[in-house]
Design an enzyme around this catalytic site. Structure first.
Site, short mmCIF file in Angstrom:
data_model
loop_
_atom_site.label_atom_id
_atom_site.label_comp_id
_atom_site.label_asym_id
_atom_site.label_seq_id
_atom_site.Cartn_x
_atom_site.Cartn_y
_atom_site.Cartn_z
N CYS A 11 -36.37 47.91 -9.15
CA CYS A 11 -36.83 46.60 -8.70
C CYS A 11 -37.94 46.18 -9.66
CB CYS A 11 -37.35 46.68 -7.27
SG CYS A 11 -37.40 45.11 -6.44
N CYS A 87 -33.17 44.38 -6.33
CA CYS A 87 -33.66 43.00 -6.36
C CYS A 87 -32.88 42.23 -7.42
CB CYS A 87 -35.17 42.92 -6.58
SG CYS A 87 -35.76 43.22 -8.24
N CYS A 95 -31.56 46.14 -18.94
CA CYS A 95 -32.06 47.47 -18.58
C CYS A 95 -32.08 48.38 -19.79
CB CYS A 95 -31.16 48.10 -17.51
SG CYS A 95 -31.31 47.32 -15.91
#
Length: 163
Positions: A11, A87, A95
Site C-alpha cells: 500500500c 490500495c 513496482c
C-alpha cells in the site's frame, strides 16, 4: 509448490491496510506463511487506529512498522511467493522487480485513513477494512495452494480481490 510461503502486502503509505493484512495473515496461517507489508512512500509509522483494530481482535502488533517496498527488492531479501496490492494507488504505481516472479493480485480496499468524521466513523472505517482483509485472507488460506497449478492459483487469488 513449497510447504511454506512468503506474502507481501503493498500500500502506498504502509500504515493501515497493508499493516493489518500482514498481521492477520501471520496470525491465521498456522506457520504456513510469513507475511510482510511495505509501501512505495511509507508514512513512517503504523496508524494507531490500525494497531487498535488488530489489538481488539487479539492480534499482536509487536514488530509492525511502516517500511519501503525497496527493502524487499534487494539481494538477500525474503523471496516472495505472493504480492498483493491493497490500495488502488499502489496498484497503479510501477513496482520494483520481485525476484522469483511471485504471483500477484490486487485486493483493493477503501482507505480507512482517508475517512474524515467522528471518532466512531473513523473506527468503523478501520473495522470495515479489517473485516474485508480478514475475509479475503481466510478465503486465500482455504485455497489448496500446494495442489493447484500456478495458473489456477493465480486465477483464484485474483477472484478473491473481487470478493
Amino acid at each position: 509448490m513449497p510447504d511454506h510461503y512468503n506474502a507481501l502486502f503493498l500500500c502506498t503509505g504502509n500504515s493501515a491496510r497493508s499493516i493489518m493484512a500482514e498481521a492477520i495473515l501471520n496470525r491465521k496461517s498456522s506457520g504456513n506463511f510469513t507475511a510482510y507489508s511495505a509501501g512505495s512512500h511509507p508514512s513512517g509509522s503504523p496508524r494507531p487506529e490500525a494497531l487498535h483494530q488488530l489489538e481488539s481482535a487479539g492480534i499482536s502488533t509487536t514488530g509492525l512498522r511502516s517500511k519501503s517496498w525497496d527493502e524487499f527488492a534487494v539481494p538477500g531479501a525474503p523471496h516472495m511467493d505472493f504480492v498483493f496490492t491493497v490500495c488502488d494507488n499502489a496498484a497503479s504505481e510501477p513496482c520494483p522487480f520481485w525476484p522469483g516472479r511471485p504471483m500477484t493480485a490486487h485486493w483493493g480496499i477503501a482507505d480507512p485513513a482517508a475517512v474524515n468524521g467522528s471518532p466512531d466513523e473513523i473506527a468503523r472505517a478501520f473495522r470495515d477494512a479489517f473485516v474485508i482483509l480478514d475475509r479475503r485472507i481466510s478465503l486465500f488460506l482455504a485455497l489448496p495452494i500446494s495442489t493447484l497449478e500456478k495458473l489456477g492459483t493465480q486465477a483464484e487469488i485474483e477472484k478473491i480481490g473481487r470478493a
